[in-house]
Design an enzyme around this catalytic site. Sequence first.
Site, PDB file in Angstrom:
ATOM      1  N   GLU A  59     -29.068 -32.294  -5.684  1.00  0.00           N
ATOM      2  CA  GLU A  59     -30.154 -32.789  -6.536  1.00  0.00           C
ATOM      3  C   GLU A  59     -29.949 -34.237  -7.000  1.00  0.00           C
ATOM      4  OE1 GLU A  59     -32.744 -30.169  -8.695  1.00  0.00           O
ATOM      5  OE2 GLU A  59     -31.694 -30.787 -10.498  1.00  0.00           O
TER       6      GLU A  59
ATOM      7  N   LYS B 192     -30.825 -36.433  -9.661  1.00  0.00           N
ATOM      8  CA  LYS B 192     -31.399 -36.350 -11.019  1.00  0.00           C
ATOM      9  C   LYS B 192     -30.632 -37.267 -11.957  1.00  0.00           C
ATOM     10  CE  LYS B 192     -29.771 -32.163 -13.161  1.00  0.00           C
ATOM     11  NZ  LYS B 192     -29.998 -30.851 -13.725  1.00  0.00           N
TER      12      LYS B 192
ATOM     13  N   LYS C 242     -38.990 -31.815  -6.905  1.00  0.00           N
ATOM     14  CA  LYS C 242     -38.653 -30.996  -8.081  1.00  0.00           C
ATOM     15  C   LYS C 242     -39.567 -31.443  -9.223  1.00  0.00           C
ATOM     16  CE  LYS C 242     -35.507 -27.937  -9.588  1.00  0.00           C
ATOM     17  NZ  LYS C 242     -34.321 -28.303 -10.327  1.00  0.00           N
TER      18      LYS C 242
ATOM     19  N   ASN D 167     -32.658 -19.116 -11.077  1.00  0.00           N
ATOM     20  CA  ASN D 167     -32.079 -20.126 -11.961  1.00  0.00           C
ATOM     21  C   ASN D 167     -31.157 -19.462 -12.975  1.00  0.00           C
ATOM     22  OD1 ASN D 167     -31.475 -22.506 -13.286  1.00  0.00           O
ATOM     23  ND2 ASN D 167     -33.579 -23.266 -13.178  1.00  0.00           N
TER      24      ASN D 167
ATOM     25  N   GLU E  50     -29.336 -21.432  -8.399  1.00  0.00           N
ATOM     26  CA  GLU E  50     -29.599 -22.721  -9.056  1.00  0.00           C
ATOM     27  C   GLU E  50     -28.894 -22.835 -10.406  1.00  0.00           C
ATOM     28  OE1 GLU E  50     -34.301 -22.654  -7.615  1.00  0.00           O
ATOM     29  OE2 GLU E  50     -33.782 -23.278  -9.632  1.00  0.00           O
TER      30      GLU E  50
HETATM   31  O1  LIG Z   1     -31.676 -28.953 -16.823  1.00  0.00           O
HETATM   32  C1  LIG Z   1     -32.419 -28.874 -17.811  1.00  0.00           C
HETATM   33  O2  LIG Z   1     -32.106 -29.264 -18.931  1.00  0.00           O
HETATM   34  C2  LIG Z   1     -33.791 -28.294 -17.654  1.00  0.00           C
HETATM   35  C3  LIG Z   1     -34.604 -28.131 -18.756  1.00  0.00           C
HETATM   36  C4  LIG Z   1     -35.879 -27.619 -18.613  1.00  0.00           C
HETATM   37  C5  LIG Z   1     -36.377 -27.303 -17.392  1.00  0.00           C
HETATM   38  C6  LIG Z   1     -35.564 -27.468 -16.258  1.00  0.00           C
HETATM   39  C7  LIG Z   1     -34.291 -27.965 -16.394  1.00  0.00           C
HETATM   40  N1  LIG Z   1     -33.476 -28.158 -15.301  1.00  0.00           N
HETATM   41  C8  LIG Z   1     -33.857 -27.983 -13.956  1.00  0.00           C
HETATM   42  C9  LIG Z   1     -32.825 -27.261 -13.238  1.00  0.00           C
HETATM   43  O3  LIG Z   1     -32.879 -26.081 -13.251  1.00  0.00           O
HETATM   44  C10 LIG Z   1     -31.664 -28.025 -12.640  1.00  0.00           C
HETATM   45  O4  LIG Z   1     -31.980 -29.350 -12.476  1.00  0.00           O
HETATM   46  C11 LIG Z   1     -31.142 -27.519 -11.301  1.00  0.00           C
HETATM   47  O5  LIG Z   1     -31.130 -26.153 -11.170  1.00  0.00           O
HETATM   48  C12 LIG Z   1     -29.702 -28.064 -11.094  1.00  0.00           C
HETATM   49  O6  LIG Z   1     -28.880 -27.622 -12.148  1.00  0.00           O
HETATM   50  P1  LIG Z   1     -27.452 -28.250 -12.439  1.00  0.00           P
HETATM   51  O7  LIG Z   1     -26.618 -28.141 -11.202  1.00  0.00           O
HETATM   52  O8  LIG Z   1     -26.874 -27.433 -13.551  1.00  0.00           O
HETATM   53  O9  LIG Z   1     -27.677 -29.670 -12.814  1.00  0.00           O
END
Ligand SMILES: O=C(O)c1ccccc1NCC(=O)[C@H](O)[C@H](O)COP(=O)(O)O
Length: 405
Positions: free
Chosen positions: A189, A191, A252, A323, A359
């Site tokens: 991702e 981000k 996304k 998730n 996720e």
């Molecule tokens: O990550 C957040 O804070 C969040 C808040 C509200 C809606 C969605 C959010 N995140 C999206 C995701 O679920 C993650 O970006 C994705 O699964 C990757 O997760 P990570 O590896 O823990 O960064």
Amino acid sequence: MERLMSSSISSKTHFKSSIFVPPIAHFEPKRVGFRQTWLSKAPVRCSLMGSGSADVGEASVVKKMESNDGIGALSTASDSYSALKIKEWEVERFQDEIASCQGIRIRRRPPTGPPSHYVGPFEFRLQNEGNTPRNILEEIVWNKDKELRERKPLYMLKKSLENAPPTRDFVGALRASYARTGLPALIAEVKKASPSRGVLRENFNPVEIAQAYEKGGAACLSVLTDEKYFQGSFENLEAIRNAGIKCPLLCKEFVIDAWQIYYARVKGADAILLIAAILPDLDIKYMIKICKMFGLAALVEVHDERELDRVLGIDGIELIGINNRNLETFEVDISNIKKLLEGDRGEMIRQKDIIVVGESGLFNPNDVSYVQEAGVRAVLVGESLVKQNDPGQGIASLFGKDISL
Ligand SMILES: O=C(O)c1ccccc1NCC(=O)[C@H](O)[C@H](O)COP(=O)(O)O
């Protein structure tokens, strides 16, 4: 595609009979999916939350206005416009009710509240007073509604769609990676920030990060496009696509309207995220049809058993994301995947040959093995990779070995 586009435009013509309809250009419908179906089929009789039932069709709106203002006729364009706005708002309330019947807690009320001319049941006004979202997901969704009011009309995307780069096989890339490595395929991702973690990487160059991910062995990439809460953008998606990255790209985004799928395609997406916590079944079905029309993959995301059961009841699903992060509370628990894949649900997923994507909250080889044993064949990982100096090297640390070979 032609048919869908023209159907979205023709929905404007359903408001006729006793109401004068101003020129079509003033009435781009706000949502192309579920709500359009409702609008085009009104009048409808629905049960209201604890307040009996009410007509939501055109006739009832006209009647209410007649009895309230005493004029008895809606003859001006401005009256017609008000009636349409009121109806639009009422239909949104019914949409919330249908959604809540499916266990969806996220309401679709736009932050503006009822139209100022609203003359509907008093209970409606009371219920919708106080424009405070109940959690971050609801806030994101309300903000999306607001953003989408500024969008270009759908017909204006048509030309750009013809020039969009071809779709690549997102699901095929995941299958191929899993077959090659014997490990869950990686959707890495891109981000910059998130509501739960704040800024993850100050020095953020989306194209460089995408290149590092590809080199490190990612099968596909996920690109955050939400600006306000994730500091992402559709420009990032487009730039990554135009930089010659071969990994298929997931847009996304918090999709609440089919328009966003068209836009994602214009910007070069190969897949799109659909979140069951915010989309009623009918929207998911409709959006999956649009995705298929474009050759886009749909990653349908769930968080709990109820959402998973809903999604398993929909035909044509190829990818389900589980998730581990509760998007309402931010709580992360990777055993969520195991819990959801146990028993009959896991069996049904295997029978349907659906790829499950694990996720959120995955940081090391133990986490990856744990979710693989639970039944996932792909993982979507952001934070643990994007925070590394070399995000490509982060992939090797995540899997405990170089998966690029
Ligand atoms: O990550 C957040 O804070 C969040 C808040 C509200 C809606 C969605 C959010 N995140 C999206 C995701 O679920 C993650 O970006 C994705 O699964 C990757 O997760 P990570 O590896 O823990 O960064």
